[in-house]
Design a protein around this motif. Structure first.
Motif, PDB file in Angstrom:
ATOM      1  N   ASP A  40      11.746  -9.712  -1.115  1.00  0.00           N
ATOM      2  CA  ASP A  40      12.941 -10.104  -1.868  1.00  0.00           C
ATOM      3  C   ASP A  40      13.319 -11.555  -1.574  1.00  0.00           C
ATOM      4  O   ASP A  40      13.643 -12.319  -2.480  1.00  0.00           O
ATOM      5  CB  ASP A  40      14.125  -9.198  -1.520  1.00  0.00           C
ATOM      6  CG  ASP A  40      13.946  -7.771  -1.992  1.00  0.00           C
ATOM      7  OD1 ASP A  40      13.160  -7.551  -2.936  1.00  0.00           O
ATOM      8  OD2 ASP A  40      14.592  -6.889  -1.404  1.00  0.00           O
ATOM      9  N   LEU A  41      13.282 -11.912  -0.301  1.00  0.00           N
ATOM     10  CA  LEU A  41      13.629 -13.285   0.082  1.00  0.00           C
ATOM     11  C   LEU A  41      12.635 -14.288  -0.491  1.00  0.00           C
ATOM     12  O   LEU A  41      13.016 -15.361  -0.954  1.00  0.00           O
ATOM     13  CB  LEU A  41      13.692 -13.404   1.606  1.00  0.00           C
ATOM     14  CG  LEU A  41      14.866 -12.694   2.263  1.00  0.00           C
ATOM     15  CD1 LEU A  41      14.647 -12.602   3.773  1.00  0.00           C
ATOM     16  CD2 LEU A  41      16.172 -13.392   1.954  1.00  0.00           C
ATOM     17  N   GLU A  42      11.345 -13.939  -0.457  1.00  0.00           N
ATOM     18  CA  GLU A  42      10.316 -14.828  -1.017  1.00  0.00           C
ATOM     19  C   GLU A  42      10.552 -15.043  -2.512  1.00  0.00           C
ATOM     20  O   GLU A  42      10.467 -16.164  -3.006  1.00  0.00           O
ATOM     21  CB  GLU A  42       8.914 -14.240  -0.800  1.00  0.00           C
ATOM     22  CG  GLU A  42       8.457 -14.204   0.629  1.00  0.00           C
ATOM     23  CD  GLU A  42       7.867 -15.507   1.117  1.00  0.00           C
ATOM     24  OE1 GLU A  42       7.861 -16.500   0.372  1.00  0.00           O
ATOM     25  OE2 GLU A  42       7.426 -15.525   2.276  1.00  0.00           O
ATOM     26  N   GLN A  43      10.861 -13.978  -3.237  1.00  0.00           N
ATOM     27  CA  GLN A  43      11.109 -14.084  -4.677  1.00  0.00           C
ATOM     28  C   GLN A  43      12.333 -14.954  -4.952  1.00  0.00           C
ATOM     29  O   GLN A  43      12.304 -15.813  -5.840  1.00  0.00           O
ATOM     30  CB  GLN A  43      11.316 -12.709  -5.291  1.00  0.00           C
ATOM     31  CG  GLN A  43      10.057 -11.932  -5.485  1.00  0.00           C
ATOM     32  CD  GLN A  43      10.331 -10.578  -6.114  1.00  0.00           C
ATOM     33  OE1 GLN A  43      11.381  -9.976  -5.903  1.00  0.00           O
ATOM     34  NE2 GLN A  43       9.374 -10.097  -6.891  1.00  0.00           N
ATOM     35  N   GLU A  44      13.393 -14.728  -4.221  1.00  0.00           N
ATOM     36  CA  GLU A  44      14.617 -15.494  -4.431  1.00  0.00           C
ATOM     37  C   GLU A  44      14.405 -16.968  -4.090  1.00  0.00           C
ATOM     38  O   GLU A  44      14.869 -17.853  -4.796  1.00  0.00           O
ATOM     39  CB  GLU A  44      15.759 -14.910  -3.597  1.00  0.00           C
ATOM     40  CG  GLU A  44      17.094 -15.522  -3.886  1.00  0.00           C
ATOM     41  CD  GLU A  44      17.624 -15.184  -5.277  1.00  0.00           C
ATOM     42  OE1 GLU A  44      18.594 -15.831  -5.705  1.00  0.00           O
ATOM     43  OE2 GLU A  44      17.080 -14.280  -5.948  1.00  0.00           O
ATOM     44  N   TYR A  45      13.691 -17.227  -3.012  1.00  0.00           N
ATOM     45  CA  TYR A  45      13.397 -18.600  -2.607  1.00  0.00           C
ATOM     46  C   TYR A  45      12.577 -19.310  -3.689  1.00  0.00           C
ATOM     47  O   TYR A  45      12.866 -20.452  -4.051  1.00  0.00           O
ATOM     48  CB  TYR A  45      12.651 -18.605  -1.278  1.00  0.00           C
ATOM     49  CG  TYR A  45      12.219 -19.966  -0.829  1.00  0.00           C
ATOM     50  CD1 TYR A  45      13.144 -20.894  -0.365  1.00  0.00           C
ATOM     51  CD2 TYR A  45      10.881 -20.333  -0.848  1.00  0.00           C
ATOM     52  CE1 TYR A  45      12.745 -22.150   0.051  1.00  0.00           C
ATOM     53  CE2 TYR A  45      10.481 -21.587  -0.440  1.00  0.00           C
ATOM     54  CZ  TYR A  45      11.411 -22.490   0.016  1.00  0.00           C
ATOM     55  OH  TYR A  45      11.016 -23.741   0.428  1.00  0.00           O
TER      56      TYR A  45
END
Length: 53
Positions: A40-45
Motif C-alpha cells: 500500500d505504501l509503495e503504491q501511494e508513494y
C-alpha cells in the motif's frame, strides 16, 4: 533470517512514510499510515511521486 527480512521491511516502510509526510499530503498525526502494508505504501508513494511531476 526472518528477523533480517522483517527489519528490512520495517526500514522500507519507515522510509516511505517519511517521504509521504515530506510530500506535504500527510502529517505525522496520520497514524493510519503506520498500519498500511508495504505494498500500500509503495503504491501511494508511486502515485504521489507521479503527481509531483
Amino acid at each position: 533470517m526472518n528477523n533480517l527480512l522483517r527489519y528490512a521491511i520495517e526500514q522500507r516502510k519507515q522510509y516511505l512514510i517519511d517521504q509521504l509526510i515530506a510530500s506535504g499530503l500527510y502529517t505525522k498525526e496520520s497514524t493510519y499510515l503506520f498500519r498500511w502494508t508495504l505494498s500500500d505504501l509503495e503504491q501511494e508513494y508511486t502515485f504521489v511521486k507521479c503527481m509531483k511531476k
